[in-house]
Write a protein that holds these residues in place. Structure first.
Motif, mmCIF file in Angstrom:
data_model
loop_
_atom_site.group_PDB
_atom_site.id
_atom_site.type_symbol
_atom_site.label_atom_id
_atom_site.label_comp_id
_atom_site.label_asym_id
_atom_site.label_seq_id
_atom_site.Cartn_x
_atom_site.Cartn_y
_atom_site.Cartn_z
ATOM 1 N N ILE A 208 -3.236 0.364 -3.789
ATOM 2 C CA ILE A 208 -3.153 -0.991 -3.225
ATOM 3 C C ILE A 208 -2.741 -1.943 -4.341
ATOM 4 O O ILE A 208 -3.313 -1.903 -5.434
ATOM 5 C CB ILE A 208 -4.508 -1.457 -2.656
ATOM 6 N N ARG B 118 0.854 -1.191 0.000
ATOM 7 C CA ARG B 118 0.000 0.000 0.000
ATOM 8 C C ARG B 118 0.886 1.236 0.000
ATOM 9 O O ARG B 118 1.878 1.309 0.735
ATOM 10 C CB ARG B 118 -0.916 -0.001 1.218
ATOM 11 N N VAL C 75 -3.582 3.811 2.960
ATOM 12 C CA VAL C 75 -2.877 3.115 4.037
ATOM 13 C C VAL C 75 -3.115 3.817 5.366
ATOM 14 O O VAL C 75 -3.006 3.213 6.431
ATOM 15 C CB VAL C 75 -1.364 3.014 3.711
ATOM 16 N N GLN D 229 -3.692 7.186 -3.710
ATOM 17 C CA GLN D 229 -3.739 6.037 -2.805
ATOM 18 C C GLN D 229 -3.675 4.767 -3.655
ATOM 19 O O GLN D 229 -4.428 4.641 -4.626
ATOM 20 C CB GLN D 229 -5.034 6.053 -1.987
#
Length: 491
Positions: free
Chosen positions: A351, A256, A308, A349
């Protein structure tokens, strides 16, 4: 603000003189302030449009209706307040000054001719630099005049109103002039250049190692925070506009990242990541762009599920989200990216989940370890005995653990054990108790048959989900609850 040049000529209002003058701040060069007047507010606009009212105001409609004189030029806007004088005296002095300078009347009204109090107030408000005449609309006088000058027509408008012993004067002066162009220069050599690629500063080896090797950072991006976990369980959200909004629950190697990127749009960052995923053989599972991602609050919540830090802070504006998947021989790879902006900064962000099952057998169980646990706690937790879901047959990969239990019993001939089966809380509780007892029976049977352990030393029990070792709300917690315990018996 601007300066003026004035001379006193015996009137309450003075006219411009080229030979004798004094400098004062904020008045217009053409008309001085009335003696002892306080300048409340002044503004100047270089080349602006202004509509001067040239009729009484119709206030019966939702928006005021009036005849307009539209002027274009440099606009000077003033509000003066004068104490202990009548609106009549102030008005007559300004009229005398305008007449002496050669202004011709375009429109005027005095007292009741300006309408009722509401109409008079609206008339003054339309030329008030503060956007309101407040209580100074009583005993109103209004005048609009125009004059030709060598550089163009000049317009002036005054509204004079009073309240108790205070007079307020609203003044607008518009100096017509042609539009001055050529103030902005074009660098033709720059305009003819082809678009330059975004400069990329080289990253240190240490910084490169922090990125995921499959999806390095956007050029110039600063890593805010990151986290890499070997074999983790995570829930990845679908976009808000997805038909099926059921989130993905995945297990695998998890990475992440949160990046900050300056002076770029969320759109450009999104299009680059989208292109990278497509070029890398990913297929899109779910995505949303701008309003499709919901309200500001909903977009912020979506990004928070990817972050995260569980929070995107101010980076929820102009949002984009994409969830993509690629099938590899070793398992599926998932990438979830939320992009949002705030002012001149983008927050990203990310992942990346490389799907895989939990690798077991990394910790070897031996008789000494089991004995230490039993001596210390009266029991030992066993996670190395495996069953298929809903079944009680022991799987072949359980042999190392059974070897260790048999070794424990053979080296400690007086040790008696309860072999207790446990399940997680999935399904019916009563059925799980039965299943856990059957699994404990299978362990006892294997130790007796395959290792020649005396049957009277072992007693099977099953408690199903009723003595958990962890929570039942996560896959990791459920995995801890699915176990066999060896509990020391006294007789």
């Amino acid at each position: 603000m601007f300066k003026h040049r004035l001379m006193a000529i015996g009137l309450g209002v003075s006219l411009l003189s080229a030979t004798a003058y004094a400098d004062y701040e904020d008045d217009h060069p053409l008309f001085a302030a009335y003696p002892k007047a306080d300048l409340e507010q002044a503004q100047m606009y270089d080349y602006e449009k202004f509509s001067l009212p040239t009729s009484v105001i119709d206030v019966t409609k939702s928006e005021p209706v009036f005849t307009k004189l539209d002027a274009l030029g440099d606009v000077y806007w003033h509000n003066y307040e004068i104490e202990n004088v009548s609106s009549l005296k102030v008005y007559e002095n300004y009229m005398a000054a305008a007449k002496q300078l050669g202004f011709k009347e375009v429109f005027s009204c005095v007292l009741e001719a300006c309408g009722d109090e509401k109409q008079a107030s609206e008339l003054g408000t339309l030329i008030a630099v503060r956007g309101n005449v407040f209580n100074e609309y009583r005993k109103p006088y209004y005048w609009v005049g125009a004059k030709e000058s060598p550089k163009g027509k000049i317009y002036v408008a005054w509204f004079v109103g009073s309240h108790e012993d205070l007079v307020s004067l609203q003044q607008v002066i518009i100096e017509s002039e042609p539009l001055e162009t050529g103030l902005v220069k074009v660098d033709e050599s720059y305009a003819n250049k082809s678009a330059a690629p975004t400069p990329v500063e080289p990253l240190s080896a240490e910084e490169k190692a922090k990125d995921h090797s499959m999806l390095p950072r956007y050029p110039g991006a600063k890593l805010r925070t990151h986290k890499k976990v070997d074999t983790e369980t995570i829930t990845i959200p679908m976009a808000r506009n997805a038909t099926d909004k059921t989130p993905l629950k995945l297990t695998g190697d998890l990475a992440r990242h949160t990046y900050e990127i300056q002076n770029v749009s969320t759109l450009k960052v999104y299009e680059n990541y989208k292109a990278a995923l497509l070029n890398g053989g990913f297929s899109f599972i779910s995505q949303c762009e701008l309003d499709q991602c919901g309200t500001d609050k909903q977009a912020s919540e979506l990004g928070g599920q990817v972050s995260v830090e569980d929070n995107v802070y101010n980076w929820y504006r102009k949002p984009y989200y994409v969830l993509a998947k690629k099938a590899l021989p070793t398992g599926n790879v998932y990438a979830a990216i939320f992009i949002g902006g705030h002012e001149d900064e983008v927050g990203l962000q990310q992942i990346i989940l490389e799907e895989k099952s939990v690798q077991t057998g990394l910790v070897n169980v031996n008789a000494d370890q089991l004995k230490q646990q039993i001596d210390a706690d009266g029991k030992a937790l066993i996670y190395g005995i495996y069953f298929d879901t809903g079944k009680a047959d022991i799987k072949a990969e359980s042999k190392p653990t059974l070897d260790a239990i048999a070794d424990l019993l053979k080296r400690n001939s007086d040790l008696l054990l309860y072999v207790v089966g446990h399940t997680d809380d999935t399904g019916d509780g009563v059925a799980n108790v039965t299943l856990s007892k059957q699994r404990a029976d299978s362990v006892v049977a294997a130790l007796v048959k395959d290792y020649q352990i005396a049957a009277n030393r072992l007693q099977a029990q099953g408690v199903g989900p009723y003595a958990p070792a962890s929570n039942n709300t996560s896959d990791a917690g459920k995995q801890k609850n699915r176990r066999v315990e060896l509990v020391k018996r006294l007789r």
